[in-house]
Design a protein around this motif. Structure first.
Motif, PDB file in Angstrom:
ATOM      1  N   GLY A 121       0.837  -1.189   0.000  1.00  0.00           N
ATOM      2  CA  GLY A 121       0.000   0.000   0.000  1.00  0.00           C
ATOM      3  C   GLY A 121       0.870   1.235   0.000  1.00  0.00           C
ATOM      4  O   GLY A 121       2.099   1.137   0.169  1.00  0.00           O
ATOM      5  N   VAL A 122       0.256   2.382  -0.196  1.00  0.00           N
ATOM      6  CA  VAL A 122       1.021   3.630  -0.214  1.00  0.00           C
ATOM      7  C   VAL A 122       0.289   4.724   0.538  1.00  0.00           C
ATOM      8  O   VAL A 122      -0.926   4.654   0.730  1.00  0.00           O
ATOM      9  N   ILE A 123       1.067   5.722   0.930  1.00  0.00           N
ATOM     10  CA  ILE A 123       0.475   6.917   1.509  1.00  0.00           C
ATOM     11  C   ILE A 123       0.658   8.060   0.524  1.00  0.00           C
ATOM     12  O   ILE A 123       1.742   8.228  -0.041  1.00  0.00           O
ATOM     13  N   VAL A 124      -0.406   8.790   0.319  1.00  0.00           N
ATOM     14  CA  VAL A 124      -0.365   9.891  -0.641  1.00  0.00           C
ATOM     15  C   VAL A 124      -0.132  11.196   0.101  1.00  0.00           C
ATOM     16  O   VAL A 124      -0.882  11.547   1.017  1.00  0.00           O
ATOM     17  N   HIS A 125       0.913  11.907  -0.300  1.00  0.00           N
ATOM     18  CA  HIS A 125       1.274  13.147   0.384  1.00  0.00           C
ATOM     19  C   HIS A 125       0.801  14.363  -0.387  1.00  0.00           C
ATOM     20  O   HIS A 125       0.718  14.343  -1.613  1.00  0.00           O
ATOM     21  N   ALA A 126       0.575  15.417   0.369  1.00  0.00           N
ATOM     22  CA  ALA A 126       0.359  16.741  -0.206  1.00  0.00           C
ATOM     23  C   ALA A 126      -0.647  16.756  -1.361  1.00  0.00           C
ATOM     24  O   ALA A 126      -0.319  17.115  -2.488  1.00  0.00           O
ATOM     25  N   PRO A 127      -1.881  16.335  -1.066  1.00  0.00           N
ATOM     26  CA  PRO A 127      -2.876  16.304  -2.134  1.00  0.00           C
ATOM     27  C   PRO A 127      -3.267  17.694  -2.629  1.00  0.00           C
ATOM     28  O   PRO A 127      -3.255  18.660  -1.864  1.00  0.00           O
ATOM     29  N   ASP A 131      -6.874  15.839  -7.245  1.00  0.00           N
ATOM     30  CA  ASP A 131      -5.598  15.131  -7.370  1.00  0.00           C
ATOM     31  C   ASP A 131      -5.768  13.830  -8.174  1.00  0.00           C
ATOM     32  O   ASP A 131      -6.567  12.970  -7.799  1.00  0.00           O
ATOM     33  N   PRO A 132      -5.026  13.701  -9.265  1.00  0.00           N
ATOM     34  CA  PRO A 132      -5.204  12.527 -10.135  1.00  0.00           C
ATOM     35  C   PRO A 132      -4.717  11.222  -9.516  1.00  0.00           C
ATOM     36  O   PRO A 132      -5.078  10.140  -9.978  1.00  0.00           O
ATOM     37  N   ARG A 133      -3.909  11.318  -8.481  1.00  0.00           N
ATOM     38  CA  ARG A 133      -3.362  10.092  -7.913  1.00  0.00           C
ATOM     39  C   ARG A 133      -4.442   9.203  -7.304  1.00  0.00           C
ATOM     40  O   ARG A 133      -4.329   7.980  -7.286  1.00  0.00           O
ATOM     41  N   ILE A 134      -5.490   9.826  -6.811  1.00  0.00           N
ATOM     42  CA  ILE A 134      -6.529   9.040  -6.144  1.00  0.00           C
ATOM     43  C   ILE A 134      -7.229   8.114  -7.131  1.00  0.00           C
ATOM     44  O   ILE A 134      -7.379   6.916  -6.880  1.00  0.00           O
ATOM     45  N   ALA A 135      -7.605   8.652  -8.280  1.00  0.00           N
ATOM     46  CA  ALA A 135      -8.242   7.813  -9.297  1.00  0.00           C
ATOM     47  C   ALA A 135      -7.260   6.752  -9.792  1.00  0.00           C
ATOM     48  O   ALA A 135      -7.624   5.593 -10.005  1.00  0.00           O
ATOM     49  N   GLU A 139      -7.762   2.759  -9.590  1.00  0.00           N
ATOM     50  CA  GLU A 139      -7.766   1.991 -10.845  1.00  0.00           C
ATOM     51  C   GLU A 139      -6.825   0.783 -10.769  1.00  0.00           C
ATOM     52  O   GLU A 139      -7.206  -0.329 -11.134  1.00  0.00           O
ATOM     53  N   ILE A 140      -5.621   1.012 -10.300  1.00  0.00           N
ATOM     54  CA  ILE A 140      -4.663  -0.096 -10.288  1.00  0.00           C
ATOM     55  C   ILE A 140      -4.830  -0.980  -9.061  1.00  0.00           C
ATOM     56  O   ILE A 140      -4.173  -2.008  -8.948  1.00  0.00           O
ATOM     57  N   GLY A 141      -5.709  -0.577  -8.147  1.00  0.00           N
ATOM     58  CA  GLY A 141      -5.998  -1.456  -7.017  1.00  0.00           C
ATOM     59  C   GLY A 141      -4.899  -1.529  -5.976  1.00  0.00           C
ATOM     60  O   GLY A 141      -4.676  -2.575  -5.384  1.00  0.00           O
ATOM     61  N   LEU A 142      -4.239  -0.420  -5.757  1.00  0.00           N
ATOM     62  CA  LEU A 142      -3.218  -0.379  -4.709  1.00  0.00           C
ATOM     63  C   LEU A 142      -3.802   0.349  -3.502  1.00  0.00           C
ATOM     64  O   LEU A 142      -4.205   1.504  -3.616  1.00  0.00           O
ATOM     65  N   PRO A 143      -3.886  -0.324  -2.353  1.00  0.00           N
ATOM     66  CA  PRO A 143      -4.461   0.315  -1.164  1.00  0.00           C
ATOM     67  C   PRO A 143      -3.709   1.608  -0.815  1.00  0.00           C
ATOM     68  O   PRO A 143      -2.485   1.657  -0.944  1.00  0.00           O
ATOM     69  N   PHE A 144      -4.438   2.607  -0.379  1.00  0.00           N
ATOM     70  CA  PHE A 144      -3.778   3.877  -0.062  1.00  0.00           C
ATOM     71  C   PHE A 144      -4.564   4.660   0.975  1.00  0.00           C
ATOM     72  O   PHE A 144      -5.760   4.446   1.153  1.00  0.00           O
ATOM     73  N   VAL A 145      -3.846   5.556   1.644  1.00  0.00           N
ATOM     74  CA  VAL A 145      -4.476   6.533   2.520  1.00  0.00           C
ATOM     75  C   VAL A 145      -3.875   7.887   2.170  1.00  0.00           C
ATOM     76  O   VAL A 145      -2.666   7.997   1.958  1.00  0.00           O
ATOM     77  N   VAL A 146      -4.718   8.889   2.099  1.00  0.00           N
ATOM     78  CA  VAL A 146      -4.249  10.238   1.774  1.00  0.00           C
ATOM     79  C   VAL A 146      -4.027  11.029   3.056  1.00  0.00           C
ATOM     80  O   VAL A 146      -4.867  10.994   3.950  1.00  0.00           O
ATOM     81  N   HIS A 147      -2.880  11.668   3.149  1.00  0.00           N
ATOM     82  CA  HIS A 147      -2.661  12.598   4.260  1.00  0.00           C
ATOM     83  C   HIS A 147      -3.155  13.961   3.809  1.00  0.00           C
ATOM     84  O   HIS A 147      -2.437  14.704   3.133  1.00  0.00           O
ATOM     85  N   GLY A 148      -4.360  14.274   4.196  1.00  0.00           N
ATOM     86  CA  GLY A 148      -5.035  15.467   3.709  1.00  0.00           C
ATOM     87  C   GLY A 148      -6.229  15.029   2.868  1.00  0.00           C
ATOM     88  O   GLY A 148      -6.595  13.850   2.876  1.00  0.00           O
ATOM     89  N   ARG A 149      -6.828  15.979   2.182  1.00  0.00           N
ATOM     90  CA  ARG A 149      -7.965  15.627   1.323  1.00  0.00           C
ATOM     91  C   ARG A 149      -7.797  16.274  -0.029  1.00  0.00           C
ATOM     92  O   ARG A 149      -7.007  17.188  -0.199  1.00  0.00           O
ATOM     93  N   ALA A 150      -8.570  15.797  -0.989  1.00  0.00           N
ATOM     94  CA  ALA A 150      -8.510  16.401  -2.318  1.00  0.00           C
ATOM     95  C   ALA A 150      -9.907  16.799  -2.742  1.00  0.00           C
ATOM     96  O   ALA A 150     -10.699  15.970  -3.184  1.00  0.00           O
ATOM     97  N   THR A 151     -10.197  18.072  -2.589  1.00  0.00           N
ATOM     98  CA  THR A 151     -11.482  18.591  -3.034  1.00  0.00           C
ATOM     99  C   THR A 151     -11.705  18.210  -4.492  1.00  0.00           C
ATOM    100  O   THR A 151     -10.775  18.265  -5.290  1.00  0.00           O
TER     101      THR A 151
END
Lengths: 342, 342
Positions: A121-127, A131-135, A139-151
């Motif tokens: 899994g990965v952690i997403v920084h500085a959204p 943010d395109p990383r979330i989609a 899509e690729i099915g890699l578990p993730f948690v975002v530090h912050g949010r992406a309006t």
DNA sequence: TTGGGCATCCAAAGCGGTTTGAAGCGATTC
DNA sequence: GAATCGCTTCAAACCGCTTTGGATGCCCAA
């Protein structure tokens, strides 16, 4: 010393030894004790690479750090977050793998991490907003948690964030209560999601008191000392200068302070300053008494919690998306006071 | 998509497909092209975990970060070093794994990294005099490179360092040439090896001009803004205050600057300041014109180079220990000037 | 007496690659 | 025409662990 050798030495099969060490029930307690003792005596540690292949799990979490030409993510806040997350990983026997890549390779890196199986899994920084990383990660099915949010992200996803809007709203209200009406906002770059939320909080608090936000009192730039200095200097030179500032970080706050002092003004008397304090371990906002009045929220603790959330998501992939909003404290320091009578 | 599936699809054996993709000579060029094309088409990426087990290499480098109660290593300098090293790893398809552990677990962590086979080598950060990690790593046979040096280590080992002694010697000479004779040293913690070397350079330069170093003008503490402020404030209050300072970092230099300005003095006119500038990416010492006169050496570049050295050591374990000393530049900014006539 | 159940333990089959040893085959050499 | 050689390719072993599917022996109920 590997499993087979240890098993031979014990006159047992690798199966039993493996089970004994991993706490499976189908092994005699006496045998288990023998095995555990022998493992310790021979200093046996199972090979991580073999475990990973056999179990199909990477036992590792990724953090992708783009080397941006424009906005540099390698900043002190990031370092403290990583340290916090790292503590959680160590406690849970996970590895933390950092990928430092040119920002145009970011997508490739995420895809590679997934298809090559380097991480679970990965952690997403500085959204950022939208943010395109979330989609991508979904899509690729890699578990993730975002530090912050992406309006602007339609579907729900896992995140942990500080209530930046509320923090800046409260800080603004605090200054208004002290009689300040001209308040400068020295914000971070406003394509960052947290910066937008902070501005919203600031604007909301002003409008609630019927004060029209003045664009000349709102700056948005990198959160550096120089940027803070410049923004504050510019605002202080206005015909109607602000009597208070909100600064986005300890560092930009130091720039604001320098601007205030260079203008021959006294901090906390002539001009009030509130910063956002990430409670960085190597850069404390004072010791007993805070130097700056601040909205405080430990980014290191956020790192710990975000990592815990991710490990939980990895362990329970089918549970719904977790979301957690932390509140910042408002702590009173020596940098604020009543608005000068004028 | 794994190797076997791809091989079946191509009507070849896994052996041949593996060799084709890894550039072995014993495969027909036409076949290779077919294989490469198919791999691309089916988006095949070999599983890292399997490669690691099969080859016996971890393809990963470790960085152990102790969470110290006293001296915090998670600082901006460290972040930039990591970023530099990470660039090198990414280019060479290595993973960077960070272990954040309580400092009493440091030894256990190194041993575990080795015996569990998580990494092929490690980089040692922030060496102290007689640093025990060097003997430990040699004993357990884990390849390593030290960023910095550890005075008091008998046998040779791999390191990459900045010539801290020379840098501070030159800076001191520069101030002496400007007529300053009372120069304050705001040093880092002096159990750190680099800090000792810097003090040596400072003392050497003074003694060479027959000036006896004054203990009251030498401070040693964390490299924070507050510590810099305090040390400089204290020295400026002496009966014979210094007319110049050497500060160990950009951040402590900012503290010194604040002390100077708080004392009603003008930087670069009444008091000169030279800092050591690690050229941090998010905290530049000015843009075109440097704010501070500084001894400059990019810690990010050091990270890149140290990582390259380690990869080289891993690839050629039997070559002798590599050692490399980088020189810092002396760059002239606006914080220095001739000693005031007094 | 017998067969089912339980507690233990093991052989062997993966996991997904790499690598060794050998084999097939047309061309060359003697 | 047989032996040799180089070029390709493959089957199988291996890396070190986990895990499935028995096997064994013992106890107890029917």
């Amino acid at each position: 010393m590997n499993l087979k050798e240890l098993a031979t030495k014990l006159g047992l099969s690798p199966t039993t030894v493996s089970r004994a060490l991993n706490g499976y029930p189908e092994v005699n307690e006496t045998t288990r004790e023998r095995v555990v003792a022998a493992a310790k005596r021979h200093n046996y540690h199972p090979n991580t690479r073999a475990i990973r292949l056999a179990t199909g799990r990477a036992m590792a979490v990724g953090h992708v750090i783009p080397i941006a030409t424009r906005h540099e993510i390698v900043n002190p806040v990031f370092a403290d977050f990583i340290a916090g997350a790292g503590e959680t990983y160590s406690r849970n026997d996970y590895d933390m793998v950092l990928s430092v890549v040119p920002d145009e390779d970011e997508e490739t890196t995420y895809r590679g991490l997934k298809s090559k199986g380097n991480v679970d899994g990965v952690i997403v920084h500085a959204p950022r907003t939208h943010d395109p990383r979330i989609a991508l990660l979904r899509e690729i099915g890699l578990p993730f948690v975002v530090h912050g949010r992406a309006t602007g992200t339609a579907e729900p996803y896992c995140w942990l964030d500080v209530n930046n809007r509320r923090a800046f709203q409260r800080a603004t209200e605090f200054l208004l209560d002290l009689g300040h009406t001209r308040i400068g906002l020295v914000n971070g770059l406003e394509f960052m999601d947290f910066a937008i939320r902070r501005r919203t909080g600031y604007v909301d608090a002003l409008t609630a008191r019927s004060i029209t936000p003045d664009p000349a009192l709102m700056a948005s730039d990198e959160m550096t000392e120089i940027a803070g200095f410049r923004a504050a200097t510019r605002m202080l030179a206005l015909p109607q200068p602000p009597t208070a500032f909100l600064a986005s970080s300890m560092i930009s706050g130091m720039g604001v302070r320098r601007a205030v002092e260079s203008a021959g003004l006294v901090l906390g008397r002539d001009v009030s300053v509130i910063i956002h304090d990430d409670d960085l371990s190597y850069m404390k906002n004072g010791e007993d008494v805070p130097i700056f009045t601040a909205t405080r929220s430990s980014v290191r603790e956020a790192g710990r919690l975000t990592a815990e959330m991710l490990l939980d998501v990895i362990a329970h992939p089918d549970a719904g998306p977790q979301q957690r909003l932390l509140e910042a404290e408002l702590i009173i320091g020596q940098s604020t006071g009543p608005a000068p009578k004028g």
